[in-house]
Design an enzyme around this catalytic site. Sequence first.
Site, mmCIF file in Angstrom:
data_model
loop_
_atom_site.group_PDB
_atom_site.id
_atom_site.type_symbol
_atom_site.label_atom_id
_atom_site.label_comp_id
_atom_site.label_asym_id
_atom_site.label_seq_id
_atom_site.Cartn_x
_atom_site.Cartn_y
_atom_site.Cartn_z
ATOM 1 N N LYS A 190 -0.086 51.469 -9.395
ATOM 2 C CA LYS A 190 0.678 50.782 -9.997
ATOM 3 C C LYS A 190 0.906 49.381 -9.997
ATOM 4 O O LYS A 190 0.935 49.492 -10.994
ATOM 5 C CB LYS A 190 2.512 51.432 -10.335
ATOM 6 C CG LYS A 190 2.947 51.958 -9.353
ATOM 7 C CD LYS A 190 4.089 50.875 -9.567
ATOM 8 C CE LYS A 190 4.401 50.940 -8.038
ATOM 9 N NZ LYS A 190 5.585 49.610 -7.631
ATOM 10 N N THR A 247 6.892 48.928 -14.041
ATOM 11 C CA THR A 247 6.796 47.628 -12.794
ATOM 12 C C THR A 247 5.810 47.002 -14.200
ATOM 13 O O THR A 247 5.556 45.600 -13.814
ATOM 14 C CB THR A 247 5.619 47.991 -11.886
ATOM 15 O OG1 THR A 247 4.479 48.651 -11.648
ATOM 16 C CG2 THR A 247 6.353 48.760 -10.415
#
Length: 334
Positions: A190, A247
């Site tokens: 990620k 994120t």
Amino acid sequence: MTRIAVLGAGSWGTALALVLARNGHPVQLWGHRAGHMAALARERRNIRYLPQAPFPANLTTTADLAEAVDAASVLLVAVPSHAFREQLEALRPHCRRHARIAWATKGLELESGLPLHRVVAEVLGEDMPAAVLSGPTFAGEVAEGQPTAITVASAVPDFAAELVGLLHNPRFRAYSSSDMVGVELGGAIKNVLAIAAGVADGLGYGANARAALITRGLAEMMRLGTTLGGRPDTLMGLSGVGDLILTCTDNQSRNRRFGIGLGRGETPDTVARAIGQEIEGIPTARIVHDLARRHGIDMPITEQVYRILYEGLPPAEAVTNLLLREPKPETGNR
């Protein structure tokens, strides 16, 4: 009560130490810089990273690793991935016989590309009870007591349950899992995709592009994650898609801010210096790119991030490369 040593006095290590101490456990927070630890002891808070969060009385600090480790039965490591093996090797001589280890480090080992549970087994032995903590968590919000959920994964169910009990409170919900591989890979991949989302925003693209990047990035995470042994339900959970959304969409993410700077035309070194903290997506992009090639996995977003960082590809050209790819069915291709 369980005595806990948190190793790593950055923002995330401090936030986790606060959660554990607020839950009533005796916690010792260790950091390798004596001056920084002296400031924490004097101010009773981490002025540099989390000035808004005073330390409870049962949270103490030290720069002496032997002191921190010798007194603890649970060791929680929260150092950057590039320092992870070195940290384990340093603490190994001091581990108590019945110590258990957990880590909140996100990433893969730089030199080998190994997931961190494999590094733990190599350094501390296969018999050491081990667990990984990961999920959509910004340290500042955790330190402020804002609602947060996290996954605790271990091959030892009793240890996962113990950690869930240590961490869980009305503002911090912990879920258990046995899928260490999936949790670790989600937390690593990620960061690369967050850089891509930041690049798109830095170039001035809108919400449509961001949503497309997150969705197609999740497809990349699923392809590589399941190939390497992670479970689809894990990658669709907190430590996978949950952390990915976090994120990619909020500027508290250092990886996203780094990508924004690149999209605006700044050099990687300039942006990294301005952020002033570890940007795990930079080394992870190289590792994930190599893993994808080794296993024949199609990861075009990751490839373009790699080329921006390591081949000097202009960000606008990277986006063009993605848009000009041959049309394919949305599902079923690798």
